[in-house]
Design an enzyme around this catalytic site. Structure first.
Site, PDB file in Angstrom:
ATOM      1  N   GLU A 118      -5.255 -18.382  -3.557  1.00 23.89           N
ATOM      2  CA  GLU A 118      -4.514 -18.292  -2.296  1.00 23.89           C
ATOM      3  C   GLU A 118      -4.875 -17.001  -1.581  1.00 23.89           C
ATOM      4  O   GLU A 118      -5.156 -15.983  -2.237  1.00 23.89           O
ATOM      5  CB  GLU A 118      -3.000 -18.292  -2.541  1.00 23.89           C
ATOM      6  CG  GLU A 118      -2.497 -19.498  -3.307  1.00 23.89           C
ATOM      7  CD  GLU A 118      -1.068 -19.304  -3.797  1.00 23.89           C
ATOM      8  OE1 GLU A 118      -0.296 -20.266  -3.729  1.00 23.89           O
ATOM      9  OE2 GLU A 118      -0.734 -18.199  -4.238  1.00 23.89           O
ATOM     10  N   LYS A 120      -4.121 -13.585   0.129  1.00 18.10           N
ATOM     11  CA  LYS A 120      -3.061 -12.585  -0.060  1.00 18.10           C
ATOM     12  C   LYS A 120      -2.659 -12.051   1.317  1.00 18.10           C
ATOM     13  O   LYS A 120      -3.351 -11.224   1.901  1.00 18.10           O
ATOM     14  CB  LYS A 120      -3.550 -11.451  -0.951  1.00 18.10           C
ATOM     15  CG  LYS A 120      -2.459 -10.463  -1.347  1.00 18.10           C
ATOM     16  CD  LYS A 120      -3.006  -9.448  -2.350  1.00 18.10           C
ATOM     17  CE  LYS A 120      -1.907  -8.509  -2.800  1.00 18.10           C
ATOM     18  NZ  LYS A 120      -1.385  -7.676  -1.699  1.00 18.10           N
ATOM     19  N   ASP A 122      -0.772 -10.019   4.189  1.00 19.10           N
ATOM     20  CA  ASP A 122      -0.305  -8.644   4.249  1.00 19.10           C
ATOM     21  C   ASP A 122       0.984  -8.572   5.067  1.00 19.10           C
ATOM     22  O   ASP A 122       0.971  -8.288   6.259  1.00 19.10           O
ATOM     23  CB  ASP A 122      -1.389  -7.758   4.878  1.00 19.10           C
ATOM     24  CG  ASP A 122      -1.067  -6.286   4.694  1.00 19.10           C
ATOM     25  OD1 ASP A 122      -0.248  -5.970   3.823  1.00 19.10           O
ATOM     26  OD2 ASP A 122      -1.637  -5.466   5.421  1.00 19.10           O
ATOM     27  N   TYR A 227       4.991 -19.401  -0.859  1.00 23.29           N
ATOM     28  CA  TYR A 227       3.928 -19.630  -1.843  1.00 23.29           C
ATOM     29  C   TYR A 227       4.412 -19.768  -3.278  1.00 23.29           C
ATOM     30  O   TYR A 227       3.598 -19.864  -4.206  1.00 23.29           O
ATOM     31  CB  TYR A 227       2.896 -18.495  -1.778  1.00 23.29           C
ATOM     32  CG  TYR A 227       3.479 -17.105  -1.869  1.00 23.29           C
ATOM     33  CD1 TYR A 227       4.054 -16.634  -3.043  1.00 23.29           C
ATOM     34  CD2 TYR A 227       3.449 -16.261  -0.774  1.00 23.29           C
ATOM     35  CE1 TYR A 227       4.582 -15.359  -3.121  1.00 23.29           C
ATOM     36  CE2 TYR A 227       3.970 -14.982  -0.836  1.00 23.29           C
ATOM     37  CZ  TYR A 227       4.541 -14.536  -2.020  1.00 23.29           C
ATOM     38  OH  TYR A 227       5.072 -13.275  -2.086  1.00 23.29           O
ATOM     39  N   LYS A 314      -8.734  -7.606  -4.346  1.00 24.41           N
ATOM     40  CA  LYS A 314      -8.663  -6.934  -3.055  1.00 24.41           C
ATOM     41  C   LYS A 314     -10.062  -6.801  -2.457  1.00 24.41           C
ATOM     42  O   LYS A 314     -10.991  -6.358  -3.141  1.00 24.41           O
ATOM     43  CB  LYS A 314      -8.040  -5.535  -3.206  1.00 24.41           C
ATOM     44  CG  LYS A 314      -6.561  -5.532  -3.565  1.00 24.41           C
ATOM     45  CD  LYS A 314      -5.721  -5.960  -2.371  1.00 24.41           C
ATOM     46  CE  LYS A 314      -4.281  -5.538  -2.540  1.00 24.41           C
ATOM     47  NZ  LYS A 314      -4.056  -4.121  -2.309  1.00 24.41           N
ATOM     48  N   CYS A 408       1.740  28.404  12.864  1.00 17.43           N
ATOM     49  CA  CYS A 408       2.473  27.158  13.062  1.00 17.43           C
ATOM     50  C   CYS A 408       2.319  26.720  14.528  1.00 17.43           C
ATOM     51  O   CYS A 408       2.543  27.532  15.432  1.00 17.43           O
ATOM     52  CB  CYS A 408       3.948  27.345  12.725  1.00 17.43           C
ATOM     53  SG  CYS A 408       4.973  25.905  13.138  1.00 17.43           S
ATOM     54  N   CYS A 411       6.169  27.106  16.178  1.00 18.66           N
ATOM     55  CA  CYS A 411       6.928  28.364  16.305  1.00 18.66           C
ATOM     56  C   CYS A 411       6.053  29.603  16.178  1.00 18.66           C
ATOM     57  O   CYS A 411       6.562  30.736  16.216  1.00 18.66           O
ATOM     58  CB  CYS A 411       8.053  28.402  15.267  1.00 18.66           C
ATOM     59  SG  CYS A 411       7.476  28.512  13.552  1.00 18.66           S
ATOM     60  N   CYS A 426       4.692  26.293   6.965  1.00 14.78           N
ATOM     61  CA  CYS A 426       5.345  27.241   7.864  1.00 14.78           C
ATOM     62  C   CYS A 426       6.599  27.721   7.150  1.00 14.78           C
ATOM     63  O   CYS A 426       7.493  26.918   6.848  1.00 14.78           O
ATOM     64  CB  CYS A 426       5.716  26.565   9.187  1.00 14.78           C
ATOM     65  SG  CYS A 426       6.783  27.592  10.228  1.00 14.78           S
ATOM     66  N   CYS A 432      12.113  26.878  12.908  1.00 16.52           N
ATOM     67  CA  CYS A 432      11.016  26.029  13.381  1.00 16.52           C
ATOM     68  C   CYS A 432      11.595  24.669  13.786  1.00 16.52           C
ATOM     69  O   CYS A 432      12.106  23.933  12.925  1.00 16.52           O
ATOM     70  CB  CYS A 432       9.977  25.862  12.272  1.00 16.52           C
ATOM     71  SG  CYS A 432       8.515  24.914  12.765  1.00 16.52           S
TER      72      CYS A 432
END
Length: 669
Positions: A118, A120, A122, A227, A314, A408, A411, A426, A432
Site C-alpha cells: 500500500e 504510505k 503522509d 486502510y 521510505k 542577538c 536586543c 542570547c 530580549c
C-alpha cells in the site's frame, strides 16, 4: 405539520443527502446541482434547529461543523496504535522477507505467503469506532496507548461515513490517514499573507484536527483514506478481504494497493510508484508492506513498538536546486539562536520551499556556505526542508563566506556559546523580546498551564503595551486591561481573565514544566515533581541529588540549579505561588480509605488489568504511583518471571517486588 411528519421529513432528507454525498465523494459523480444540494442541506439544518429533539448526532449536517470543543478528552485505545519499522534499502526488505518466512516455518504455517503493498500516505493517523453502524468515536494516535477525542472534527470529513448500511459487526474500529490535498493546501495558503502561510499539508492537517471549532475544520476540506479494521469475530481472514469489505461498507479505500506473492513483486511495485506517486493529489513518502493472512500475522506477533508482519519502505527524499538569498536568525524562548536560509522559491515534494533551517554555526561551517550560493535542498522525511550541499563550482567570484552573528538580532546582546554545545545563546533572558514572549507562549500551552483564552497575538499586544513582562504578570491582569487590547469586547475580556483564573487548578508537575526551565520537558518535570514533591524542596536541592533523579543527569541538573540561582526567576516563582498556583503534589482526598498509607508503587511490564486502572486504584487507596525508581520507592509491581533490568535494580536497592496478584490482594485487604 404534525411532529411525526416532521421526523419523517428529517429522516428522508438525511437519507437523500447521504446518497448524494456518497455519489460525489466516493463515485466522483453528481445527480443534482450544487444549488439543489445546498437547498436540501439548509432545509435539514433549519428543521434540526427548530426541532432539536429529532436531530440525529450523525446527521449529514454535522459535515458543516459548529461544535466547539474546549478541551479534547483523552481516550485509551482499545487496540494500541503502533508505529512501523522503516527502511530505505532493498537489502533490508529482503531480510524482512527472510525473517517472515523463517518465523512462519517455525510456527508450522509456512503455507504460501502473500503480501499486500500500500502507498504510505503522509497525513495524520486516525482511529474510528463504529457501534451499530454509527460513528461513535474518532481519536488521534497520541502516544499509541491513548489519544484525543476529535469526533466532532472528524464528522466534518465528507468521505467518512457517519451511518453505515448492511450486515455489520456490532462494534469495530477502522484506522486510516487524514490528509489535505495539494489543491486544498494551495487554496488555503492563497488566502493568507506571506508571513502566515502554512509550511506543508501534513502539519496543516494535524493542526486542523485540533481546532476547537469544528466549523473551521469543515472549511479545511480534509479527506481520509482507510486502510485497516480491528474488532472481534470480523468476517474476513486476510487484509485484502478487509479492504474490499470496508470499501463495500462505504469507506474511502485507495485503490492503489496490490497483492504480491514474492519479494521481487514487492520491489517492482515500489519501483513503479516512485514516480507515479507524484501525480497523486496528496503527499506520500513510501510503501507499506503487510503480510496478507491474519493467521500468519498473529503467528508472527509484535515487538514492543511495531508488528513483525509489516514494514515501511521510505523513498529517498526529493532534492531541489536553488539559490541562497540571505541568512536570517531566529531567537527561541530559551535564547537559542537558529540560522535560517532564505531561498529563491523551489518546488519540492508537492510544496514550494522558500526557507530551510541551518541549525547552528557548525552546520554553516560544514557546508562552507557563501553569499548567493547555489544549494541542494531536500525534505527530511519529505517534511522539513534542509540544505544538504553547496554547488561550489557555481559560486560567484568574490562571494563572502557566511559568518555567524555575534550579537542577538533582537536586543543586540553579545551571544554566548557554552563549551560542548553547538548552539549560540542570547543571555538576556529577561530583556530580549522573543525570549519573553516565547516563555509566555510556552507557559500557556495546553500541556503546561492550558490557558486557551490567550494566544500568540494577544500575548504580543500585552507585551507591546507593557502589561505583561513575564509569566507572573498574567495573574495581575484585569478585565480593564483586556478591554484596552485591540479586538476585545466585554465578553472576550471576561473570558481571558477567567481562563487565567481557571489555570490555578493546574497540577504541580505541569506548573513545573510551564516554567520553561531549559532541558526540563514534560517527562523530566513529572519525575522531578515525584521526587521532590514540592517547589520549595526542588528550589534548594543540591546538584548531586538532582543528578540522582532518573532521566535527569548532569546537564539538566545544572540547568535547574542555574535557574533557581537567578534571583529574577525565584521572584517570578514566588509571585506565582502568591497568585495561587500549585507548588506541591497534592494528596488525593481519600475519605476513610487510606489503607496503603502513602506507600509508593512503580508498575513495570504487562498486566491483565489496564495499567491506568491499577494506578487509579492505588491512588484511591492512599498509595502513590511513581513513573521511575528513586530511594523513596516502596514497591515494584511486575509480572515478569525472568529477571529484568528493573527487577534487578529493585533487588539491588532493597525495593520489594510484587506480582499483579499480590498487588490485587493488597488492594482488597
Amino acid at each position: 405539520m404534525a411532529t411525526t411528519e416532521i421526523k419523517k421529513e428529517m429522516d428522508s432528507l438525511a437519507k437523500v443527502i447521504n446518497h448524494h454525498n456518497h455519489l460525489y465523494y466516493q463515485e466522483d459523480r453528481s445527480e443534482i446541482s450544487d444549488q439543489e444540494f445546498d437547498q436540501l442541506l439548509n432545509r435539514l439544518i433549519g428543521l434540526e434547529k427548530d426541532y432539536p429533539e429529532f436531530a440525529d448526532p450523525n446527521s449529514p449536517t454535522q459535515r458543516v461543523g459548529g461544535t466547539v470543543t474546549k478541551n479534547f478528552e483523552n481516550v485509551v485505545h482499545k487496540y494500541r496504535m503502533l508505529s512501523l519499522g522503516n527502511t530505505y534499502s532493498e537489502e533490508d526488505l529482503r531480510e524482512f522477507d527472510q525473517r517472515v518466512r523463517k518465523g512462519l516455518e517455525g510456527e508450522g504455517i509456512a503455507e504460501e505467503l502473500e503480501y499486500i503493498c500500500e502507498l504510505k500516505f503522509d497525513g495524520v493517523a486516525i482511529s474510528l469506532t463504529y457501534r451499530n453502524g454509527q460513528l461513535a468515536l474518532a481519536t488521534t494516535r497520541g502516544d499509541g496507548t491513548r489519544g484525543d477525542n476529535i469526533t466532532a472534527n472528524a464528522k466534518t470529513i465528507r468521505t467518512l461515513p457517519l451511518q453505515l448500511q448492511g450486515q455489520l459487526p456490532e462494534e469495530f474500529e477502522v484506522r486510516g490517514e487524514v490528509f489535505m490535498s495539494h489543491k486544498e493546501f494551495e487554496r488555503l495558503n492563497a488566502t493568507l499573507a506571506e508571513g502566515d502561510k502554512y509550511a506543508n499539508p501534513r502539519n496543516t492537517t494535524s493542526g486542523s484536527l485540533k481546532l476547537q471549532d469544528s466549523a473551521l475544520v469543515a472549511k479545511r476540506k480534509l479527506d481520509c483514506y482507510l486502510y485497516a479494521v480491528l474488532g472481534e469475530n470480523l468476517p474476513f481472514t486476510t487484509h485484502e478481504e478487509a479492504l474490499e469489505t470496508i470499501k463495500s461498507w462505504g469507506f474511502n479505500v485507495s485503490q492503489t494497493y496490490r497483492k504480491c506473492t514474492t519479494i521481487e513483486q514487492v520491489l517492482t511495485y515500489i519501483a513503479e510508484w516512485e514516480e507515479k506517486r507524484k501525480s497523486l493529489p496528496l503527499e506520500t513518502d513510501g510503501i507499506v508492506i503487510k503480510v496478507n493472512s491474519y493467521k500468519q500475522q498473529q503467528a508472527l506477533g509484535y515487538t514492543a513498538k511495531s508488528p513483525r508482519w509489516a514494514i515501511a519502505y521510505k523513498y529517498q527524499a526529493e532534492v531541489g536546486i536553488t539559490r541562497l538569498s540571505s541568512v536570517t536568525y531566529q531567537v527561541g524562548r530559551t535564547g537559542s539562536i537558529t540560522p535560517v536560509a532564505n531561498l529563491e522559491p523551489v518546488a519540492l515534494a508537492g510544496t514550494t520551499v522558500r526557507r530551510a533551517s541551518l541549525h547552528n554555526a557548525n552546520e554553516i561551517e560544514r557546508l562552507d556556505l557563501h553569499q548567493s550560493d547555489m544549494v541542494t535542498v531536500e525534505k527530511g522525511g519529505e517534511i522539513i526542508p534542509k540544505i544538504t550541499g553547496v554547488l561550489t563550482e557555481e559560486r560567484q567570484e568574490a562571494a563572502e563566506a557566511i559568518q555567524f552573528i555575534e550579537e542577538c538580532p533582537e536586543c543586540k546582546t553579545t551571544l554566548i556559546r557554552v563549551e560542548g554545545e553547538a548552539n549560540h545563546y542570547c543571555p538576556n533572558t529577561t530583556g530580549c523580546p522573543p525570549q519573553i514572549k516565547g516563555k509566555i507562549e510556552h507557559f500557556i500551552q495546553r500541556k503546561a498551564m492550558n490557558i486557551d483564552s490567550l494566544g500568540e497575538r494577544t500575548i504580543d499586544q500585552l507585551f507591546q503595551r507593557g502589561l505583561v513582562k513575564n509569566v507572573a504578570d498574567l495573574f495581575d491582569l484585569t478585565i480593564e486591561d483586556a478591554l484596552s487590547l485591540e479586538g476585545f469586547k466585554e465578553k472576550s475580556a471576561q473570558k481571558m481573565v477567567e481562563g487565567i483564573k481557571q489555570s490555578l487548578a493546574t497540577p504541580f508537575e505541569q506548573v513545573l514544566f510551564a516554567l520553561g526551565i531549559r532541558y526540563v520537558g514534560q517527562t523530566v518535570a513529572v519525575k522531578l515533581a515525584e521526587h521532590f514533591e514540592q517547589m520549595e524542596t526542588l528550589r534548594y536541592a543540591p546538584l548531586e541529588e538532582l543528578e540522582a533523579v532518573p532521566d535527569v543527569g548532569k546537564q539538566i541538573a545544572k540547568s535547574v540549579v542555574d535557574y533557581f540561582n537567578d534571583e529574577k526567576n525565584t521572584q517570578i516563582v514566588e509571585r506565582l505561588e502568591q497568585a495561587g498556583l500549585k507548588m506541591k503534589i497534592e494528596a488525593v482526598d481519600l475519605g476513610d480509605n487510606d489503607q496503603l498509607g502513602g506507600k509508593s508503587f512503580c508498575l513495570s511490564g504487562k498486566f491483565s488489568t489496564k495499567k491506568s486502572i491499577l494506578e487509579g486504584r492505588i491512588k484511591a487507596s492512599g498509595g502513590k504511583v511513581m513513573s521511575s525508581f528513586s530511594k523513596k520507592l516502596d514497591y515494584l509491581v511486575s509480572n515478569s518471571e525472568k529477571e529484568t533490568t528493573k527487577t534487578k535494580k529493585a533487588k539491588e536497592m532493597g525495593i520489594a517486588i510484587l506480582s499483579e496478584v499480590q498487588l490485587e490482594q493488597m488492594l482488597e485487604n
